[in-house]
Design a protein around this motif. Structure first.
Motif, mmCIF file in Angstrom:
data_model
loop_
_atom_site.group_PDB
_atom_site.id
_atom_site.type_symbol
_atom_site.label_atom_id
_atom_site.label_comp_id
_atom_site.label_asym_id
_atom_site.label_seq_id
_atom_site.Cartn_x
_atom_site.Cartn_y
_atom_site.Cartn_z
ATOM 1 N N HIS A 74 -0.399 5.420 -7.458
ATOM 2 C CA HIS A 74 -1.602 4.591 -7.625
ATOM 3 C C HIS A 74 -2.129 4.163 -6.255
ATOM 4 C CE1 HIS A 74 -1.290 4.276 -11.989
ATOM 5 N NE2 HIS A 74 0.015 4.169 -11.812
ATOM 6 N N PRO A 75 -2.546 5.145 -5.426
ATOM 7 C CA PRO A 75 -2.945 4.831 -4.057
ATOM 8 C C PRO A 75 -4.183 3.951 -3.943
ATOM 9 C CG PRO A 75 -3.534 7.092 -4.603
ATOM 10 C CD PRO A 75 -2.696 6.561 -5.747
ATOM 11 N N ASN A 76 -4.972 3.875 -4.986
ATOM 12 C CA ASN A 76 -6.197 3.063 -4.935
ATOM 13 C C ASN A 76 -6.059 1.720 -5.641
ATOM 14 O OD1 ASN A 76 -7.630 5.093 -3.515
ATOM 15 N ND2 ASN A 76 -7.871 6.210 -5.433
ATOM 16 N N GLU A 87 -5.400 -2.186 -6.359
ATOM 17 C CA GLU A 87 -5.661 -3.403 -5.582
ATOM 18 C C GLU A 87 -4.340 -3.953 -5.082
ATOM 19 O OE1 GLU A 87 -8.873 -6.443 -6.820
ATOM 20 O OE2 GLU A 87 -8.148 -5.518 -8.682
ATOM 21 N N LYS A 104 0.846 -1.205 0.000
ATOM 22 C CA LYS A 104 0.000 0.000 0.000
ATOM 23 C C LYS A 104 0.877 1.249 0.000
ATOM 24 C CE LYS A 104 -4.045 -2.070 2.124
ATOM 25 N NZ LYS A 104 -4.909 -2.173 3.302
ATOM 26 N N THR A 115 1.045 4.018 -3.167
ATOM 27 C CA THR A 115 0.905 5.462 -2.974
ATOM 28 C C THR A 115 2.130 6.193 -3.516
ATOM 29 O OG1 THR A 115 -0.512 5.134 -1.051
ATOM 30 C CG2 THR A 115 0.585 7.276 -1.242
#
Length: 166
Positions: A140-142, A144, A132, A136
């Motif tokens: 691409h913090p979102n 999968e 995660k 970030t």
């Protein structure tokens, strides 16, 4: 595929040993550029060397559940679900520039999977947290993250979420 290559691939992508994913790509393209295939399915049964060999030979798609029965994993992935105008070479160069030890692979749908491998099993929760942070950091913090689960329950008829292998 030769047995040495298959064994090395299997060692890299070892996960839950009681279930796996099957996905057969038929290259249907959606409006956003994502390639789709036949219905994916979770299969309950042993994850065998033959499944890896068939995958590498292009005979069938194989998805592996990264979290193992002891809630550890030896690989994880950031799944970048961007399809239109995704520059895989630029992603790879950015990883090198930032000193991130991830291996970028084009996903079956045209996005990008960024794999992180460990030398020894680590807690799935630790793998998730690091991936995660990396997602970030690379913008691409979102995205999968796999493994999706931090812990598996005791029910042998349930499995975690799988990711298609490269």
């Amino acid at each position: 595929m030769d047995t040495t290559t298959t064994a090395r691939f299997q060692a890299l992508f070892t996960g839950l040993d009681r279930a796996y994913g099957q996905y057969n790509n038929i290259n249907l393209k959606r409006e956003d550029g994502k390639l789709q295939g036949r219905s994916p399915a979770t299969v309950f049964g042993p994850v065998t060397t033959d499944l890896y060999a068939q995958h590498l030979d292009g005979k069938s798609g194989l998805g592996i559940i990264p979290i193992r029965a002891d809630n550890t994993c030896v690989f994880g992935a950031v799944d970048v679900d961007v399809y239109a105008d995704l520059d895989h070479a630029a992603i790879a160069a950015g990883l090198v520039e930032k000193g991130l030890p991830l291996v970028p692979c084009r996903s079956k749908s045209g996005g990008c999977h960024l794999y992180l491998f460990t030398k020894v099993p680590v807690a799935a929760s630790l793998m998730q947290a690091r991936l995660k942070d990396i997602a970030t950091l690379i913008g691409h913090p979102n995205a999968e993250i796999f493994p999706k689960q931090k812990r598996l329950g005791d029910d042998p008829k349930k499995a975690g979420s799988w990711i298609n292998l490269p």
